[in-house]
Motif scaffolding. Sequence first.
Motif, short mmCIF file in Angstrom:
data_model
loop_
_atom_site.label_atom_id
_atom_site.label_comp_id
_atom_site.label_asym_id
_atom_site.label_seq_id
_atom_site.Cartn_x
_atom_site.Cartn_y
_atom_site.Cartn_z
N SER A 9 22.49 -15.20 -50.35
CA SER A 9 21.31 -15.10 -51.20
C SER A 9 21.42 -13.91 -52.13
N ARG A 55 25.63 -13.45 -45.07
CA ARG A 55 26.30 -14.69 -44.65
C ARG A 55 25.62 -15.93 -45.19
N LEU A 56 24.31 -15.82 -45.52
CA LEU A 56 23.59 -16.97 -46.05
C LEU A 56 23.68 -17.07 -47.56
N GLN A 62 18.13 -15.74 -40.56
CA GLN A 62 17.91 -16.96 -39.78
C GLN A 62 17.67 -16.59 -38.33
N ASP A 81 23.04 -10.67 -40.04
CA ASP A 81 21.70 -10.60 -40.62
C ASP A 81 21.10 -9.21 -40.44
N PRO A 138 19.53 -22.43 -41.58
CA PRO A 138 20.29 -21.63 -42.55
C PRO A 138 19.68 -21.66 -43.95
#
Length: 191
Positions: A146, A143-144, A153, A167, A100
């Motif tokens: 950034s 979801r990560l 991922q 993603d 992640p």
Amino acid sequence: MNKLAVIYHSGHGHTEHIARQVVAGAITVGDTEAQLLRAEDLARSPDALLDYDGYIFGSPTYLGGVSGVFKTFMDATGRLWRTQQLKGRLAAGFTVSSLPAGDKQSTLNSMITFSMQHGMLWVGNPILPEQHAGVPYEEAANRLGSWSGLMAQAGHSAAADSFAPGDIKTARMFGRNFAESLERLGAAVAA
């Protein structure tokens, strides 16, 4: 017509898969033409960059940075840097790693610095993380979490197209946002 180059290196196919999703999002915007270009090909002919209005860079994160192949491409643009021929063009970036976090921020920072040295204008990732609005984590855009670029991922040794649906959604939204930014910049310059 706005010409966009999505320049990537992909060691195992994961980064290429995300690059294709970015292109799919970008071409939904009116007068956008998007082309996938391999970093290793551009390292041999960096002047080809002059044919484009904007660039989205993509590299896997290897040991906390861009891949060696992508770094070779970056280094090959030295003559363009000395003459500032890419100044004022839009740039953005994305990266993929198997964890992640995986130190993906370091990879994006490398791309940002590269773009700034060329005098490019960086477009970040304005997509709000959807899990805060109740969307399941795996399906959530960004979801990560950034903001400086797109992060994705892929599980270690997973198939090249094995990504969380969020993603894939984020990659398409990211491409669309960049193409819209390119369109707005073109309209402002024309005015």
